[in-house]
Write an enzyme that holds these catalytic residues in place. Structure first.
Site, PDB file in Angstrom:
ATOM      1  N   HIS A 127       1.311  -7.371  -3.585  1.00 15.98           N
ATOM      2  CA  HIS A 127       2.462  -7.609  -2.486  1.00 15.98           C
ATOM      3  C   HIS A 127       2.661  -6.110  -2.016  1.00 15.98           C
ATOM      4  O   HIS A 127       2.861  -5.733  -0.751  1.00 15.98           O
ATOM      5  CB  HIS A 127       3.434  -8.282  -3.175  1.00 15.98           C
ATOM      6  CG  HIS A 127       4.769  -8.051  -2.347  1.00 15.98           C
ATOM      7  ND1 HIS A 127       5.096  -8.974  -1.393  1.00 15.98           N
ATOM      8  CD2 HIS A 127       5.819  -7.278  -2.351  1.00 15.98           C
ATOM      9  CE1 HIS A 127       5.925  -8.769  -0.773  1.00 15.98           C
ATOM     10  NE2 HIS A 127       6.593  -7.700  -1.254  1.00 15.98           N
ATOM     11  N   GLU A 128       3.000  -5.304  -3.015  1.00 13.98           N
ATOM     12  CA  GLU A 128       3.232  -3.967  -2.648  1.00 13.98           C
ATOM     13  C   GLU A 128       2.533  -3.124  -1.762  1.00 13.98           C
ATOM     14  O   GLU A 128       2.575  -2.395  -0.774  1.00 13.98           O
ATOM     15  CB  GLU A 128       3.850  -3.144  -4.052  1.00 13.98           C
ATOM     16  CG  GLU A 128       4.829  -3.734  -4.603  1.00 13.98           C
ATOM     17  CD  GLU A 128       6.009  -3.480  -3.909  1.00 13.98           C
ATOM     18  OE1 GLU A 128       6.443  -2.873  -3.100  1.00 13.98           O
ATOM     19  OE2 GLU A 128       6.880  -4.758  -4.476  1.00 13.98           O
ATOM     20  N   HIS A 156       2.420  -3.784   1.919  1.00 12.86           N
ATOM     21  CA  HIS A 156       3.177  -2.954   2.578  1.00 12.86           C
ATOM     22  C   HIS A 156       2.375  -1.646   3.200  1.00 12.86           C
ATOM     23  O   HIS A 156       2.847  -1.479   4.297  1.00 12.86           O
ATOM     24  CB  HIS A 156       4.647  -2.346   1.895  1.00 12.86           C
ATOM     25  CG  HIS A 156       5.352  -3.831   1.535  1.00 12.86           C
ATOM     26  ND1 HIS A 156       6.100  -4.485   2.600  1.00 12.86           N
ATOM     27  CD2 HIS A 156       5.904  -4.054   0.267  1.00 12.86           C
ATOM     28  CE1 HIS A 156       7.009  -5.405   2.142  1.00 12.86           C
ATOM     29  NE2 HIS A 156       6.823  -5.081   0.845  1.00 12.86           N
ATOM     30  N   GLU A 172       8.218  -8.850   4.537  1.00 13.57           N
ATOM     31  CA  GLU A 172       7.929  -9.294   3.342  1.00 13.57           C
ATOM     32  C   GLU A 172       6.998 -10.550   3.312  1.00 13.57           C
ATOM     33  O   GLU A 172       5.961 -10.646   2.611  1.00 13.57           O
ATOM     34  CB  GLU A 172       9.341  -9.574   2.618  1.00 13.57           C
ATOM     35  CG  GLU A 172      10.371  -8.611   2.031  1.00 13.57           C
ATOM     36  CD  GLU A 172       9.576  -7.485   1.209  1.00 13.57           C
ATOM     37  OE1 GLU A 172       8.770  -7.944   0.179  1.00 13.57           O
ATOM     38  OE2 GLU A 172       9.721  -6.395   1.353  1.00 13.57           O
ATOM     39  N   ASP A 190       3.408 -10.765   1.482  1.00 10.86           N
ATOM     40  CA  ASP A 190       2.962 -11.745   0.637  1.00 10.86           C
ATOM     41  C   ASP A 190       1.838 -12.368   1.205  1.00 10.86           C
ATOM     42  O   ASP A 190       0.947 -12.903   0.317  1.00 10.86           O
ATOM     43  CB  ASP A 190       4.373 -12.964   0.784  1.00 10.86           C
ATOM     44  CG  ASP A 190       5.355 -12.451  -0.002  1.00 10.86           C
ATOM     45  OD1 ASP A 190       5.449 -11.799  -1.151  1.00 10.86           O
ATOM     46  OD2 ASP A 190       6.481 -13.452   0.189  1.00 10.86           O
TER      47      ASP A 190
END
Length: 435
Positions: free
Chosen positions: A286-287, A290, A375, A379
């Site tokens: 997930h990070e 970004h 976000e 995801d």
């Protein structure tokens, strides 16, 4: 500095500031009250999508924790508005400035003293509620691991770091305001941006270790799994580290820090204890999402643009007498032509920092919405690069372990939440992951 007998701009600013402060406070109190009522109404039943995964006791703990923090927030917002009013229209900042002028005279020393005194007084005002949040609220719900000795050590180190870094930065900006001519704000912006970029590089190596211990990730199996994920995603980092977050709190997290070649992946030790290896991988994916979607670059560019606009606005406002008088401050103007007036730069800087958030509060939902969209994108990337079921499970564990409510008020969410609520995040993962 131009002087005008026309008081209308000053009066208009006073009225606009008072109206924005009052309206903003009303909206904040209304939103917080909505959140409290909504969470309390749904306290006694776990939402259906989570009924088999989240125990009722954990759901009730999250509700109580959310309500307790929101009620404390009501007090913080009211106190903050009163303090802001005291600094501005009620003459607090003006009185402090005049006292320091009488004690130190005009000059860089007085200006730095004004910034330091303002920060010290503000810190003392905020201290009781901060201590209550840590040693009462967080303690009551089992999250606080901070001792008084550790808190005091952090406070002393924070003050020293703030002085070593903050005072030279403030002195440089104040010097530019007084010596760089009408375009000082452009030079100050360049300096400020350069400092922020430098801080991204030096913070992980030199500043963060002053407050926490960072050990290389020793779990070889997890390290291999995480390294393989980063290679698949085309991401490189200077190292994988575990931070002793459990010294201060039971809350769990993971994050990237640094910039360029200095990037690091940091896991809280609490996160590694709570999540299985596949779940850790999903959280890291997930990070990485970004970075893949260039959210970090977008945020940096946005920060650059907004700060440039802010410095330009400050450059103009600092030359307007009504900007000071409309906010309850007498600018330093000498009535004797033979005497130079004391500089107003620190006054202008403090007033700007005090007042701008009052007006920008009303557009904050736009930034929250953008953050929630990011976000969702992260995801989706994580589901594509790892296990959606693991990401779903990890999110639920983190919601439970951090006592994050599953039933926030929808209006409160749209205004404040930088991350989507659990129901929305997990629904987006279907059919790959089921809540």
């Amino acid at each position: 500095m131009p002087i005008t007998d026309d008081l209308s701009p000053s009066l208009l600013l006073t009225l606009a500031f008072a109206a924005a402060l009052s309206l903003g406070l009303v909206i904040k109190l209304w939103l917080a009250s909505r959140q409290i009522r909504h969470v309390a109404r749904h306290r006694d039943a776990v939402p259906a999508p989570f009924a088999e995964r989240i125990p009722l006791a954990a759901h009730q703990k999250a509700a109580d924790y959310t309500v307790t923090k929101a009620r404390l927030g009501l007090l913080e917002m009211s106190l903050g508005a009163a303090v802001l009013l005291g600094w501005t229209l009620l003459g607090g900042l003006d009185a402090l400035n005049q006292a320091l002028l009488g004690l130190l005279g005009g000059g860089m020393g007085q200006q730095l003293a004004l910034l330091v005194a303002f920060a010290a007084i503000g810190g003392l005002i905020d201290l009781p509620l901060s201590l209550y949040q840590t040693f009462v609220v967080e303690e009551r719900f089992g999250f606080n691991k901070m001792t008084w000795r550790l808190w005091l050590g952090d406070a002393v180190k924070g003050l020293l770091v703030g002085a070593v870094i903050g005072l030279p930065i403030a002195a440089m900006i104040l010097w530019l305001m007084g010596a760089a001519g009408p375009l000082w704000w452009l030079w100050a912006w360049c300096f400020w941006m350069g400092f922020n970029l430098l801080l991204m590089v030096v913070y992980p190596t030199f500043i963060a270790p002053l407050f926490n211990k960072f050990q290389p990730l020793e779990d070889e199996s997890l390290k291999a799994r995480v390294t393989a994920l980063m290679q698949r995603c085309g991401f490189s980092a200077k190292g994988l580290f575990v931070m002793d977050g459990s010294r201060r709190s039971a809350h769990a997290n993971a994050y990237f820090t640094g910039f360029g070649a200095a990037k690091r992946v940091v896991f809280y030790d609490t996160l590694l204890r709570q999540l299985a290896p596949g779940e850790v991988e999903a959280v890291l994916a997930h990070e990485l999402g970004h970075f893949k979607h260039r959210h970090i670059i977008q945020r940096i560019v946005t920060m650059f643009a907004l700060s440039l606009a802010g410095f330009a606005l400050l450059g103009w406002l600092s030359t307007q007498v009504w900007f000071y008088t409309g906010l309850g401050v007498r600018p330093n103007i000498s009535l004797d032509p033979a005497m130079a007036a004391a500089p107003n730069d620190a006054l202008a800087l403090l007033l700007f920092l005090l007042v701008v958030p009052v007006f920008t509060f009303f557009i904050s939902p736009l930034f929250s919405q953008q953050s929630r969209r990011h976000e969702f994108q992260a995801d989706a990337y994580a589901v594509a690069q790892s296990s959606g079921a693991d990401l779903s499970s990890a999110l639920l564990k983190l919601y439970e372990d951090n006592a994050s409510t599953l039933t926030p008020d929808p209006v409160y969410v749209k205004f404040y939440y930088s991350h989507p609520p659990a129901t929305e995040r997990l629904a987006r993962m279907q059919p790959t992951a089921q809540p």
